[in-house]
Design a protein around this motif. Structure first.
Motif, mmCIF file in Angstrom:
data_model
loop_
_atom_site.group_PDB
_atom_site.id
_atom_site.type_symbol
_atom_site.label_atom_id
_atom_site.label_comp_id
_atom_site.label_asym_id
_atom_site.label_seq_id
_atom_site.Cartn_x
_atom_site.Cartn_y
_atom_site.Cartn_z
ATOM 1 N N THR A 1 0.705 -1.024 0.369
ATOM 2 C CA THR A 1 0.093 0.332 0.196
ATOM 3 C C THR A 1 0.989 1.293 0.370
ATOM 4 N N GLU A 2 1.837 1.161 -0.855
ATOM 5 C CA GLU A 2 2.870 2.212 -1.429
ATOM 6 C C GLU A 2 1.481 3.338 -1.900
ATOM 7 N N ALA A 3 2.265 4.734 -1.122
ATOM 8 C CA ALA A 3 1.423 6.183 -1.220
ATOM 9 C C ALA A 3 1.924 6.034 -3.007
ATOM 10 N N VAL A 4 1.193 7.140 -3.952
ATOM 11 C CA VAL A 4 1.230 7.780 -5.375
ATOM 12 C C VAL A 4 1.790 9.058 -4.695
ATOM 13 N N ALA A 5 3.481 9.385 -4.920
ATOM 14 C CA ALA A 5 3.616 10.539 -4.624
ATOM 15 C C ALA A 5 4.574 11.176 -6.177
ATOM 16 N N PRO A 6 4.377 12.935 -6.239
ATOM 17 C CA PRO A 6 5.955 12.809 -7.504
ATOM 18 C C PRO A 6 7.290 12.544 -7.074
ATOM 19 N N THR A 7 7.537 11.877 -7.989
ATOM 20 C CA THR A 7 9.158 11.290 -7.896
ATOM 21 C C THR A 7 9.949 11.333 -8.549
ATOM 22 N N ASP A 8 11.025 12.311 -8.515
ATOM 23 C CA ASP A 8 12.327 11.908 -9.982
ATOM 24 C C ASP A 8 12.819 11.281 -10.318
ATOM 25 N N LEU A 9 12.538 10.632 -11.376
ATOM 26 C CA LEU A 9 12.952 8.955 -11.988
ATOM 27 C C LEU A 9 14.068 9.001 -12.401
ATOM 28 N N THR A 10 14.583 10.339 -12.270
ATOM 29 C CA THR A 10 15.975 10.729 -12.947
ATOM 30 C C THR A 10 17.197 10.127 -11.768
ATOM 31 N N ARG A 11 16.714 10.516 -10.531
ATOM 32 C CA ARG A 11 17.026 10.305 -9.148
ATOM 33 C C ARG A 11 17.403 8.619 -9.003
ATOM 34 N N ILE A 12 16.124 8.711 -8.891
ATOM 35 C CA ILE A 12 16.213 6.661 -8.381
ATOM 36 C C ILE A 12 16.700 6.148 -10.271
ATOM 37 N N LEU A 13 16.471 6.192 -11.440
ATOM 38 C CA LEU A 13 17.617 5.426 -12.182
ATOM 39 C C LEU A 13 18.601 5.811 -11.254
ATOM 40 N N ASN A 14 19.603 6.790 -10.737
ATOM 41 C CA ASN A 14 20.947 6.811 -10.555
ATOM 42 C C ASN A 14 21.258 6.448 -9.104
ATOM 43 N N GLU A 15 20.408 6.167 -8.376
ATOM 44 C CA GLU A 15 20.948 5.524 -7.819
ATOM 45 C C GLU A 15 20.868 3.524 -7.728
ATOM 46 N N THR A 16 19.905 3.118 -8.292
ATOM 47 C CA THR A 16 19.848 2.050 -8.754
ATOM 48 C C THR A 16 20.914 1.343 -9.712
ATOM 49 N N VAL A 17 20.814 2.054 -10.814
ATOM 50 C CA VAL A 17 22.266 2.254 -11.194
ATOM 51 C C VAL A 17 23.491 1.921 -10.652
ATOM 52 N N ALA A 18 23.761 2.772 -9.618
ATOM 53 C CA ALA A 18 25.012 3.402 -8.587
ATOM 54 C C ALA A 18 25.155 1.482 -7.757
ATOM 55 N N GLY A 19 24.020 1.717 -7.330
ATOM 56 C CA GLY A 19 23.889 0.439 -6.428
ATOM 57 C C GLY A 19 24.295 -1.045 -7.388
ATOM 58 N N ALA A 20 23.947 -1.022 -8.737
ATOM 59 C CA ALA A 20 24.170 -2.211 -9.607
ATOM 60 C C ALA A 20 25.637 -2.282 -10.124
ATOM 61 N N ARG A 21 26.281 -0.772 -9.760
ATOM 62 C CA ARG A 21 27.738 -1.035 -10.289
ATOM 63 C C ARG A 21 28.954 -1.286 -8.994
ATOM 64 N N ARG A 22 28.356 -0.816 -7.894
ATOM 65 C CA ARG A 22 28.601 -1.428 -6.709
ATOM 66 C C ARG A 22 29.024 -2.807 -6.476
ATOM 67 N N GLU A 23 27.928 -3.911 -7.477
ATOM 68 C CA GLU A 23 27.843 -5.048 -7.543
ATOM 69 C C GLU A 23 29.284 -5.366 -8.820
ATOM 70 N N GLY A 24 29.187 -4.940 -9.346
ATOM 71 C CA GLY A 24 29.992 -5.488 -10.271
ATOM 72 C C GLY A 24 29.841 -5.042 -11.735
ATOM 73 N N ALA A 25 28.539 -4.755 -11.654
ATOM 74 C CA ALA A 25 28.246 -4.663 -13.329
ATOM 75 C C ALA A 25 27.902 -3.291 -14.029
ATOM 76 N N GLU A 26 29.438 -3.326 -15.034
ATOM 77 C CA GLU A 26 29.420 -2.012 -15.990
ATOM 78 C C GLU A 26 27.725 -1.875 -16.776
ATOM 79 N N VAL A 27 27.647 -0.790 -16.257
ATOM 80 C CA VAL A 27 26.313 0.099 -16.854
ATOM 81 C C VAL A 27 26.718 1.205 -17.230
ATOM 82 N N LEU A 28 25.867 1.487 -18.521
ATOM 83 C CA LEU A 28 25.764 2.804 -18.926
ATOM 84 C C LEU A 28 24.887 3.433 -19.024
ATOM 85 N N LEU A 29 24.475 4.331 -18.330
ATOM 86 C CA LEU A 29 23.603 5.264 -18.426
ATOM 87 C C LEU A 29 22.877 6.735 -18.904
ATOM 88 N N GLU A 30 22.230 6.591 -20.103
ATOM 89 C CA GLU A 30 21.557 8.096 -20.467
ATOM 90 C C GLU A 30 20.029 8.127 -20.227
#
Length: 453
Positions: A308-337
């Motif tokens: 039941t998480e509430a919907v709120a105005p969210t910056d998708l760019t920030r979520i992408l940056n955070e998720t990609v950063a987590g994947a890179r810490r686990e050893g993934a080579e990720v290119l983000l645009e």
């Protein structure tokens, strides 16, 4: 000639005739309702106009024109009966006083041999009346003065000029009728537009509430309003919303409860296996227990995705940056645009879990990952590409089924417990979007996420 040719062309099928008519109909309910209201009014006014001009206008114009022609014929008759100057002056003065006609005699003048062409209904009607009553050459001048008509008749000794006021030849009821028709139509259209807008507004609000519910957004302020049928539809929508929320809550609680309860026996099994020591059979049991733990974590993740998480105005760019950063810490080579600012209503944690599942899946089966996000019209598209073995075209819908695994080199396409892509699509669809799979230009799998703004 064959019987088929003699019968003529076959009539259009009903579906084709219906489609032909639909092309000319408005697509909105508001437009179609106005057509339903306006069409009978236009037809009624067209019939009334035809009756007016066919009956009233023709009759009144003929009567007025013949009355003026009769007065002119009477003047000519009296002048011919008494051609003396005294008789002529008496007749001209008496005519001006009793008929509103200004009559003058122009001795020695003559009319052109060729009569000017009569234009307009009034001139033609007056010309017809003069032909029948006067029986002399004549000319009609409608531009001699404002609201006056000049009728010139050839006499033996000159030209008789008759000035007739417009009111003798034209009835003002025509203007009144036209103003009444136009005015009543405008009033009717205004009332119809206001009424239809008020009736359609609750339907638009119901459609907006249904669309928001489909995107997982809150519609707490929605209430039934409008006509009885619209209120019934709105009440059914509210009941449906309550049933959906209740079912989601029950499933979430059930999955969370089952997954939590299974942890206790698994913990005891692990302790028991640790006490048994080493051996091939123990290692196989330990592997089975580890796999069961992974499945339970998948259950819990799936339950959290339906929470039941509430919907709120969210910056998708920030979520992408955070998720990609987590994947890179686990050893993934990720290119983000991605674009600088892409804010839209989201459940942040659920969307973060969706993207993490997709990146984790791509990291397991490819060496490099390409992530791209951009706005396209009224939606945002996110592309996740990898250079792995991909998924066969015939299995791209099956991998979204819970616990489905491929018997190929990408046999873990749905994640450790077979719920990775299931959770991802479930999260995206709860936001009103969708997830589709295709071939990546880098040789692996392409995951396309489309989210409505």
């Amino acid at each position: 000639m064959t019987a088929d040719a003699a019968a003529g062309p076959a009539p259009l099928p009903k579906r084709e005739r219906t489609g032909f008519l639909k092309r000319f109909l408005p697509r909105t309910l508001f437009g179609r309702s106005l057509v339903i209201i306006v069409t009978p009014v236009i037809l009624a006014q067209a019939v009334a106009t035809w009756i007016f001009y066919d009956r009233h206008w023709d009759t009144m114009t003929n009567r007025l024109a013949f009355a003026v022609a009769g007065d002119i014929a009477m003047v000519i008759s009296v002048l011919e009966h008494d051609p003396t100057p005294e008789g002529r002056n008496w007749m001209l003065a008496n005519t001006a006083r009793s008929t509103d006609l200004i009559v003058t005699l122009e001795p020695g003048n003559t009319l052109p041999e060729q009569r000017p062409q009569l234009r307009g209904l009034l001139e033609r009607t007056l010309g017809k009346a003069l032909d029948e009553r006067v029986h002399r050459p004549f000319a009609i001048n409608t531009r001699v003065a404002h609201e006056w008509y000049e009728i010139r008749v050839q006499m033996p000794d000159g030209v008789l000029s008759v000035m007739s006021p417009e009111r003798r030849l034209f009835s003002p009821t025509s203007y009144i009728f036209i103003l009444w028709m136009v005015g009543s139509a405008l009033v009717l259209f205004t009332v119809a537009i206001i009424f239809m807008r008020n009736q359609i507004r609750p339907i638009k609000r119901l459609a907006a509430a249904a669309d928001a519910l489909g995107k997982g957004r809150d519609v707490a302020n929605f209430k039934p309003e409008g006509a009885t049928e619209v209120r019934q539809a709105a009440a059914a929508f509210l009941k449906m919303r309550e049933r959906i929320h209740r079912q989601i809550t029950q499933r979430t609680e059930m999955l969370a409860g089952v997954s939590h309860d299974l942890r206790t026996p698994l913990t005891r099994m692990k302790l028991a296996l640790d006490m048994l020591g080493d051996g091939p059979e123990v290692e196989e049991l330990m592997t089975d227990v580890a796999e069961m733990e992974t499945m339970i974590e998948g259950y819990l993740a799936f339950a959290r995705g339906e929470g039941t998480e509430a919907v709120a105005p969210t910056d998708l760019t920030r979520i992408l940056n955070e998720t990609v950063a987590g994947a890179r810490r686990e050893g993934a080579e990720v290119l983000l645009e991605t674009e600088a600012d892409m804010t839209l209503p989201l459940r942040p944690n659920a969307m973060r879990r969706c993207l993490a599942n997709l990146l984790s899946n791509a990291r397991r089966h490819g060496a490099r990952i390409w992530v791209q996000a951009e706005r396209r019209g009224a939606s945002i598209e996110i592309l996740v590409d990898d250079d792995g073995p991909g998924i066969p075209k015939g299995s791209r819908e099956d991998v979204f089924k819970p616990f489905f695994r491929l018997d190929s080199s990408r046999n873990q396409a749905t994640g450790g417990a077979g719920l990775g892509l299931t959770i991802a699509r479930d999260v995206v669809r709860s936001h009103g979007g969708d997830v589709t799979l295709s071939d990546s230009p880098h040789g692996g799998l392409r995951v396309l996420i489309r989210l409505p703004v």
